[in-house]
Design an enzyme around this catalytic site. Sequence first.
Site, short mmCIF file in Angstrom:
data_model
loop_
_atom_site.label_atom_id
_atom_site.label_comp_id
_atom_site.label_asym_id
_atom_site.label_seq_id
_atom_site.Cartn_x
_atom_site.Cartn_y
_atom_site.Cartn_z
N GLY A 12 1.44 4.23 4.64
CA GLY A 12 2.31 3.39 3.82
C GLY A 12 2.69 2.09 4.48
CB SER A 13 1.67 -0.35 5.79
OG SER A 13 0.38 0.18 5.46
NE ARG A 14 5.03 -7.45 2.37
CZ ARG A 14 6.27 -7.91 2.42
NH1 ARG A 14 7.28 -7.10 2.16
NH2 ARG A 14 6.51 -9.15 2.78
CG MET A 44 -1.87 -1.14 1.31
SD MET A 44 -2.88 -1.09 2.83
CE MET A 44 -1.68 -1.65 4.02
CB ILE A 71 4.28 -5.50 7.23
CG1 ILE A 71 4.15 -7.02 7.43
CG2 ILE A 71 5.74 -5.09 7.33
CD1 ILE A 71 4.82 -7.83 6.35
#
Length: 228
Positions: free
Chosen positions: A185-187, A97, A155
């Site tokens: 911002g991440s995953r 993301m 994450i």
Amino acid sequence: MHETFIKPMHPEGIRFVAIFAVITLILFWAWEPLGWIGVGLTVWCYYFFRDPKRSVPQRDGLIVSPADGIISLIEPAAPPPELGLGDVPLTRVSVFMSVFNCHVNRAPIAGTLETMVYRPGKFLNASLDKASEDNERNSLLLRLADGRALPVVQIAGLVARRIVPFAKEGQQLATGERFGLIRFGSRLDVYLPDGVEPLVALGQTMVAGETVMADLAASEPRRMARSE
């Protein structure tokens, strides 16, 4: 037309938008051009915390994307050790993301949230493979109706500094139900059950709660794609 441009905002974002708005007023007072930059950042902050409605597929066995973003990795990997599932590799599908994606996370399939374990860590670029091991994360274990386990891991990324869970251990989640949010911002990693192939490809754009990632009942081989 109104719903196309004006999306509902998750309550988690109210104080951040308020902070951006106050800073924008100060910037206008200091120097008008800076104020307009502040307006742009305030609008971005509002859209970062947007929480639009989604049309969630209802057929049993469908695994939908838990996040908006791009498929950045599809590879075998062992689930996080804190979930106690052993070290046998499963197919891990990662959705990256960016700061422009909606960051509300949704349950990929119906199940009971059996375990949720938070682990502090670094803030490396979430698109990197080693982010799964080194970065701050929140690991969830969904127990499906047929007894199988589906690990899902939030994450934190390079800019992200906070994983916010909405669900609690023991809670029954429906497919597409909101279970958390990661700020800036991440995953999301999904570990598919043994023998289940992903129905997505690297680089594919995902919509949380809508895009089908895999099907427990499907027998087709892993899906491939080409870029155009």
